[in-house]
Design an enzyme around this catalytic site. Structure first.
Site, PDB file in Angstrom:
ATOM      1  CB  SER A  82      -0.914   0.007   1.234  1.00 43.37           C
ATOM      2  OG  SER A  82      -0.120  -0.077   2.404  1.00 43.37           O
ATOM      3  N   GLY A  83       2.157   1.107   0.175  1.00 39.47           N
ATOM      4  CA  GLY A  83       3.042   2.274   0.247  1.00 39.47           C
ATOM      5  C   GLY A  83       3.435   2.781  -1.128  1.00 39.47           C
ATOM      6  CD  GLU A  84       3.351   7.313  -2.184  1.00 37.77           C
ATOM      7  OE1 GLU A  84       3.361   7.219  -3.427  1.00 37.77           O
ATOM      8  OE2 GLU A  84       2.376   7.754  -1.544  1.00 37.77           O
ATOM      9  NE  ARG A 107      -0.857  -0.299   8.895  1.00 40.86           N
ATOM     10  CZ  ARG A 107      -0.494   0.722   9.636  1.00 40.86           C
ATOM     11  NH1 ARG A 107      -0.496   0.622  10.948  1.00 40.86           N
ATOM     12  NH2 ARG A 107      -0.106   1.851   9.073  1.00 40.86           N
ATOM     13  NE  ARG A 108      -3.830   0.572   4.850  1.00 36.50           N
ATOM     14  CZ  ARG A 108      -4.025   1.182   3.701  1.00 36.50           C
ATOM     15  NH1 ARG A 108      -5.192   1.089   3.090  1.00 36.50           N
ATOM     16  NH2 ARG A 108      -3.073   1.903   3.134  1.00 36.50           N
ATOM     17  CG  LEU A 147       6.451  -3.217   6.727  1.00 34.99           C
ATOM     18  CD1 LEU A 147       5.089  -3.433   6.105  1.00 34.99           C
ATOM     19  CD2 LEU A 147       6.747  -4.341   7.704  1.00 34.99           C
ATOM     20  CE1 TYR A 198      14.170   5.770   7.531  1.00 35.52           C
ATOM     21  CE2 TYR A 198      16.328   6.171   6.552  1.00 35.52           C
ATOM     22  CZ  TYR A 198      15.007   5.777   6.434  1.00 35.52           C
ATOM     23  OH  TYR A 198      14.512   5.382   5.208  1.00 35.52           O
ATOM     24  CE  LYS A 202      14.604   2.182   6.805  1.00 34.10           C
ATOM     25  NZ  LYS A 202      13.413   1.366   6.513  1.00 34.10           N
ATOM     26  CG  LEU A 225      12.072   6.377  -1.721  1.00 39.80           C
ATOM     27  CD1 LEU A 225      10.944   5.608  -1.013  1.00 39.80           C
ATOM     28  CD2 LEU A 225      12.765   5.485  -2.740  1.00 39.80           C
TER      29      LEU A 225
HETATM   30  N1  NAP Z   1      11.074   8.191   1.860  1.00 43.24           N
HETATM   31  C1  NAP Z   1      12.290   8.102   1.373  1.00 43.24           C
HETATM   32  O1  NAP Z   1      12.825   9.031   0.745  1.00 43.24           O
HETATM   33  C2  NAP Z   1      13.069   6.820   1.572  1.00 43.24           C
HETATM   34  C3  NAP Z   1      14.385   6.759   1.144  1.00 43.24           C
HETATM   35  C4  NAP Z   1      15.093   5.574   1.272  1.00 43.24           C
HETATM   36  C5  NAP Z   1      14.481   4.452   1.830  1.00 43.24           C
HETATM   37  N2  NAP Z   1      13.196   4.538   2.269  1.00 43.24           N
HETATM   38  C6  NAP Z   1      12.603   3.320   2.855  1.00 43.24           C
HETATM   39  O2  NAP Z   1      11.921   2.635   1.820  1.00 43.24           O
HETATM   40  C7  NAP Z   1      10.847   1.853   2.385  1.00 43.24           C
HETATM   41  C8  NAP Z   1       9.561   2.116   1.605  1.00 43.24           C
HETATM   42  O3  NAP Z   1       9.299   3.506   1.636  1.00 43.24           O
HETATM   43  P1  NAP Z   1       7.932   4.093   1.042  1.00 43.24           P
HETATM   44  O4  NAP Z   1       8.016   5.567   1.205  1.00 43.24           O
HETATM   45  O5  NAP Z   1       7.671   3.485  -0.270  1.00 43.24           O
HETATM   46  O6  NAP Z   1       6.896   3.477   2.112  1.00 43.24           O
HETATM   47  P2  NAP Z   1       5.485   4.101   2.587  1.00 43.24           P
HETATM   48  O7  NAP Z   1       4.816   4.800   1.462  1.00 43.24           O
HETATM   49  O8  NAP Z   1       5.701   4.867   3.847  1.00 43.24           O
HETATM   50  O9  NAP Z   1       4.685   2.748   2.894  1.00 43.24           O
HETATM   51  C9  NAP Z   1       5.042   1.964   3.972  1.00 43.24           C
HETATM   52  C10 NAP Z   1       4.310   0.647   3.979  1.00 43.24           C
HETATM   53  O10 NAP Z   1       4.522   0.052   5.273  1.00 43.24           O
HETATM   54  C11 NAP Z   1       3.260  -0.226   5.871  1.00 43.24           C
HETATM   55  N3  NAP Z   1       3.261   0.041   7.306  1.00 43.24           N
HETATM   56  C12 NAP Z   1       3.622   1.183   7.923  1.00 43.24           C
HETATM   57  N4  NAP Z   1       3.447   1.066   9.253  1.00 43.24           N
HETATM   58  C13 NAP Z   1       2.941  -0.175   9.465  1.00 43.24           C
HETATM   59  C14 NAP Z   1       2.535  -0.891  10.629  1.00 43.24           C
HETATM   60  N5  NAP Z   1       2.599  -0.360  11.853  1.00 43.24           N
HETATM   61  N6  NAP Z   1       2.083  -2.150  10.472  1.00 43.24           N
HETATM   62  C15 NAP Z   1       2.014  -2.699   9.247  1.00 43.24           C
HETATM   63  N7  NAP Z   1       2.372  -2.085   8.104  1.00 43.24           N
HETATM   64  C16 NAP Z   1       2.832  -0.832   8.218  1.00 43.24           C
HETATM   65  C17 NAP Z   1       2.262   0.716   5.195  1.00 43.24           C
HETATM   66  O11 NAP Z   1       0.974   0.157   5.326  1.00 43.24           O
HETATM   67  P3  NAP Z   1      -0.323   1.113   5.519  1.00 43.24           P
HETATM   68  O12 NAP Z   1      -0.632   1.634   4.148  1.00 43.24           O
HETATM   69  O13 NAP Z   1      -1.343   0.206   6.054  1.00 43.24           O
HETATM   70  O14 NAP Z   1       0.074   2.214   6.464  1.00 43.24           O
HETATM   71  C18 NAP Z   1       2.801   0.760   3.777  1.00 43.24           C
HETATM   72  O15 NAP Z   1       2.340  -0.349   3.051  1.00 43.24           O
HETATM   73  C19 NAP Z   1      10.779   2.246   3.846  1.00 43.24           C
HETATM   74  O16 NAP Z   1      11.400   1.251   4.606  1.00 43.24           O
HETATM   75  C20 NAP Z   1      11.571   3.553   3.924  1.00 43.24           C
HETATM   76  O17 NAP Z   1      12.192   3.730   5.180  1.00 43.24           O
HETATM   77  C21 NAP Z   1      12.474   5.694   2.135  1.00 43.24           C
END
Ligand code: NAP
Length: 297
Positions: A82-84, A107-108, A147, A198, A202, A225
């Site tokens: 469900s995430g980005e 979780r959903r 996740l 963070y 990781k 991202l």
């Molecule tokens: N943002 C950045 O620039 C960046 C850069 C490098 C690496 N990352 C890493 O890349 C990964 C993916 O990032 P993203 O931005 O694509 O992710 P995101 O959009 O934040 O989505 C996160 C996912 O994790 C699930 N999640 C969050 N909290 C949860 C919980 N308590 N229980 C179960 N599921 C949960 C969410 O489910 P729901 O939809 O149900 O909430 C969603 O499917 C992450 O690990 C992030 O740290 C991010």
């Protein structure tokens, strides 16, 4: 050392926090690993995996050993669909028909378009009781993990719980269920010794997942991202605007579009190559993603 608030009885070995309490072992994991899951230790030597039709010492069922693009009877699961990144990854997987069976573990339940809904299976789990959902992790060749949460959203403890403990336990269950290739979306700068929570978390989760003992483990370390995030994260939005502009001059230096990450994730399982553990830094993610023909070209 200050005790870890999440893992009060956690111990530290070679910089890896090894949780005692919260991670539950699937039945059949060697007795000596009880108390401290052996698979979470760096020196872990994989035991034979429990599972239907998989007696101790035998390999996973033949269906799990098939390989090749175009489905080929292969199965995968996605955490964080469900995430980005996860959302785009799911799109890629379905468009390329990379797997015959795709299971979303979350979780959903997600509302998907008709075609996607027909092509995937969804399993809703309670991540706080993941050990009770071992069946969801059974019989997949590949596991993708996108996740993650943020400290702002979940607090420091919640962030550690999701980004390290949930992921490590899911990897453990996946391995026990026959998964041979685990693909983890981590982050640039991941380092278990970092003084930043963070990056430290990781780094720790990378070590934990590597230690599980998959045939192949690919860790992607994307920089910032680039995406149209559905939820409001003002600081990230500002960084994205700036880095999106910088990316025109230095496309692989500071950022990466989620589409590129998703394509690299698919590419690395279609051609896993030699070696058990592969770490893809931001530039390598761009290279691999670019090497994958875009859909419709
Ligand atoms: N943002 C950045 O620039 C960046 C850069 C490098 C690496 N990352 C890493 O890349 C990964 C993916 O990032 P993203 O931005 O694509 O992710 P995101 O959009 O934040 O989505 C996160 C996912 O994790 C699930 N999640 C969050 N909290 C949860 C919980 N308590 N229980 C179960 N599921 C949960 C969410 O489910 P729901 O939809 O149900 O909430 C969603 O499917 C992450 O690990 C992030 O740290 C991010």
């Amino acid at each position: 050392m200050r005790p870890d608030p999440i893992l009060p009885s956690g111990i530290r070995t070679n910089g890896i926090v090894v949780p005692r309490g919260p991670l539950m072992l699937p039945t059949g994991v060697a007795a000596q690993s009880r108390g401290v899951p052996a698979c979470l230790l760096q020196s872990h030597v994989p035991q034979s995996r429990p599972g239907p039709g998989n007696s101790p010492g035998s390999r996973p069922p033949a269906a799990l050993r098939s390989s090749g693009a175009g489905g080929g009877g292969r199965s995968c699961f996605v955490l964080g669909a469900s995430g980005e990144t996860g959302r785009v990854l799911l799109r890629e997987l379905l468009a390329r028909r990379a797997f015959a069976r795709v299971t979303l573990i979350g979780r959903r339940r997600l509302s998907l378009g008709e075609a996607a809904a027909a092509a995937v299976e969804q399993v809703v789990v309670d991540f706080e009781r993941l050990g009770e959902h071992a069946a969801a992790f059974q019989g997949h060749d590949v596991g993708f993990c996108c996740l993650g949460t943020t400290r702002a959203k979940a607090g420091a403890d919640g962030f550690v719980r999701v980004d390290r403990d949930y992921v490590a336990q899911a990897a453990e269950l996946a391995w026990a269920g026959g998964c041979k290739h685990f693909v983890l979306q981590s982050s640039r700068g991941a380092n278990p010794q970092s003084r930043f929570l963070y990056l430290r978390v990781k780094g720790e989760v990378e070590n934990l997942v590597q230690a599980v003992g998959f045939d192949h483990c690919t860790i992607l370390r994307p920089a910032v991202l680039l995406c149209k995030r559905q939820e409001s994260r003002p600081m990230e939005w500002i960084a994205q605007q700036f880095l999106g502009a910088v990316a025109r001059l230095f496309p692989t230096a500071y950022s990466v579009p989620v589409e590129m990450v998703a394509r690299a994730m698919v590419a690395c399982v279609l051609q896993p190559g030699e070696g058990k553990v592969k770490v893809l830094e931001n530039r390598a993610i761009h290279e691999l993603g670019n090497a994958m023909p875009q859909q419709g070209t």
